[in-house]
Design a protein around this motif. Structure first.
Motif, mmCIF file in Angstrom:
data_model
loop_
_atom_site.group_PDB
_atom_site.id
_atom_site.type_symbol
_atom_site.label_atom_id
_atom_site.label_comp_id
_atom_site.label_asym_id
_atom_site.label_seq_id
_atom_site.Cartn_x
_atom_site.Cartn_y
_atom_site.Cartn_z
ATOM 1 N N GLN A 177 33.490 54.758 38.221
ATOM 2 C CA GLN A 177 33.772 54.438 39.614
ATOM 3 C C GLN A 177 33.947 52.924 39.672
ATOM 4 N N ALA A 178 35.166 52.478 39.945
ATOM 5 C CA ALA A 178 35.431 51.037 39.957
ATOM 6 C C ALA A 178 36.592 50.726 40.885
ATOM 7 N N GLU A 179 36.792 49.433 41.149
ATOM 8 C CA GLU A 179 37.887 49.004 42.020
ATOM 9 C C GLU A 179 38.329 47.607 41.599
ATOM 10 N N VAL A 180 39.653 47.406 41.577
ATOM 11 C CA VAL A 180 40.199 46.083 41.259
ATOM 12 C C VAL A 180 41.310 45.772 42.258
ATOM 13 N N LYS A 181 41.692 44.496 42.313
ATOM 14 C CA LYS A 181 42.832 44.069 43.117
ATOM 15 C C LYS A 181 43.835 43.378 42.195
ATOM 16 N N VAL A 182 45.109 43.714 42.376
ATOM 17 C CA VAL A 182 46.161 43.154 41.529
ATOM 18 C C VAL A 182 47.349 42.780 42.403
ATOM 19 N N LYS A 183 47.957 41.630 42.129
ATOM 20 C CA LYS A 183 49.143 41.196 42.864
ATOM 21 C C LYS A 183 50.402 41.658 42.136
ATOM 22 N N TYR A 184 51.338 42.187 42.913
ATOM 23 C CA TYR A 184 52.550 42.775 42.325
ATOM 24 C C TYR A 184 53.703 42.624 43.306
ATOM 25 N N LYS A 185 54.838 42.218 42.794
ATOM 26 C CA LYS A 185 56.032 42.083 43.639
ATOM 27 C C LYS A 185 56.752 43.424 43.671
ATOM 28 N N VAL A 186 56.598 44.139 44.772
ATOM 29 C CA VAL A 186 57.199 45.463 44.921
ATOM 30 C C VAL A 186 58.716 45.314 45.034
ATOM 31 N N PRO A 187 59.491 46.011 44.191
ATOM 32 C CA PRO A 187 60.950 45.891 44.270
ATOM 33 C C PRO A 187 61.519 46.679 45.443
ATOM 34 N N GLU A 188 62.768 46.401 45.786
ATOM 35 C CA GLU A 188 63.464 47.201 46.784
ATOM 36 C C GLU A 188 63.742 48.588 46.198
ATOM 37 N N ILE A 189 63.439 49.625 46.976
ATOM 38 C CA ILE A 189 63.589 51.002 46.517
ATOM 39 C C ILE A 189 64.701 51.678 47.319
ATOM 40 N N TYR A 190 65.561 52.390 46.602
ATOM 41 C CA TYR A 190 66.672 53.113 47.216
ATOM 42 C C TYR A 190 66.420 54.617 47.119
#
Length: 317
Positions: A177-190
């Motif tokens: 049982q764990a939790e993390v935070k990560v930064k990510y540049k979400v791309p444009e989705i078609y």
């Protein structure tokens, strides 16, 4: 006289030698011109490891019970989770009411949940952990990301693992049982839709290709297979026939209007046997774009009636 003959012979041999060398040099030059050395000028997409911040379950990471890696390649990423609960970890027993017997809960039912605050998605896995170790690998596809807004996002990723039996009887023991935070540049989705109407194989050539592939019937289970960026979109088939005529449509998500679909005709197999590839190729979405079915015949395929509609971006708000 002998000296004169010797001189003439030497001149002829020298002339032949120079001519042969010249021809060989010209041939070599011509071959080099006709067959230039292949050079791949396309830049390779680098794999980048995304950093993350642990917000819950830090002791699992500090003790090396859990190792987590986010690897981004291009616009998408992969998540690898290595779990080692140690040799002394005790596997609990559970009661299976269907069989009225006890059994080991030696499988780990594992989930990853991703939440951006305005959109979320989940990934699941189930693997044996009888030796205390288990690894999971999850590829994140455009179909996972379409609910997330395009652009830089901080994702909250929750890891949850519960021990279950082979028959999925839950033990309520949750060692991860764990939790993390990560930064990510979400791309444009078609979003697009593929439409399929019918497939007709060439009986003679396909019979030679497959040989005796079925003891009960020589005809294949003709099927249509469609994928985009290694993600399955459509897989449907008939039984014991060279033709499959049933209309299907399937929505799918992708990264660009210039993406391609891998469309194949297969002989659909069952159980542990892989499908037999018959024929296929990559199609650009523009090539398939239309309002009605188009026929795309090719080797082994007499008729393949399909088309595609693009609907545009879905995660730009």
């Amino acid at each position: 006289m002998r000296f004169l003959i010797y001189c003439l012979t030497s001149i002829i041999l020298l002339t032949f030698s120079f001519t042969s060398c010249d021809l060989q040099q010209k041939a070599t030059t011509r071959n080099q011109e006709e067959e230039p050395e292949f050079s791949d000028t396309l830049p390779e997409e680098r794999e980048i490891e995304l950093p993350y911040k642990i917000t819950k379950g830090k002791q699992l990471f500090d003790s090396n019970h859990v190792k987590l890696t986010f690897l981004q390649k291009g616009d998408l990423f992969n998540v690898n989770v290595e779990i080692d609960l140690g040799k002394d970890f005790v596997i609990p027993m559970v009661y299976n009411s269907d069989f009225q017997s006890k059994e080991k809960a030696d499988n780990l039912s594992f989930s990853l949940s991703f939440d951006s605050g305005k959109g979320h998605f989940f990934r699941f896995g189930n693997e044996s952990i009888s030796d205390g170790k288990v690894d999971f690998s999850f590829d994140i596809h455009p179909s996972d990301l379409y609910s997330l807004k395009a652009g830089e996002q901080e994702l909250t990723v929750k890891l949850s693992g519960e021990l279950v039996s082979f028959f999925s009887v839950r033990s309520k023991v949750k060692p991860v049982q764990a939790e993390v935070k990560v930064k990510y540049k979400v791309p444009e989705i078609y979003k697009s839709t593929i439409y399929f109407k019918s497939l007709k194989l060439n009986k003679e050539s396909v019979s030679k290709l497959l040989g005796d592939n079925d003891f009960s019937n020589d005809a294949p289970e003709a099927g249509i297979y469609v994928s985009c960026n290694d993600e399955l979109i459509l897989l449907e088939n008939t039984e014991n026939s060279y033709e499959y005529k049933v209309k299907h449509k399937a929505d799918f998500y992708h990264l660009s209007p210039d993406d391609q679909l891998d469309i194949e005709a297969v002989d659909k197999d069952y159980f542990l046997n892989p499908n037999d590839y018959i024929a296929g190729r990559y199609f650009t979405l523009q090539e398939l774009e239309g309002e009605t079915y188009k026929n795309f015949p090719m080797e082994y395929i007499e008729e393949l009636w399909i088309y595609c509609k693009q609907h545009g971006k879905v995660n730009v708000k």
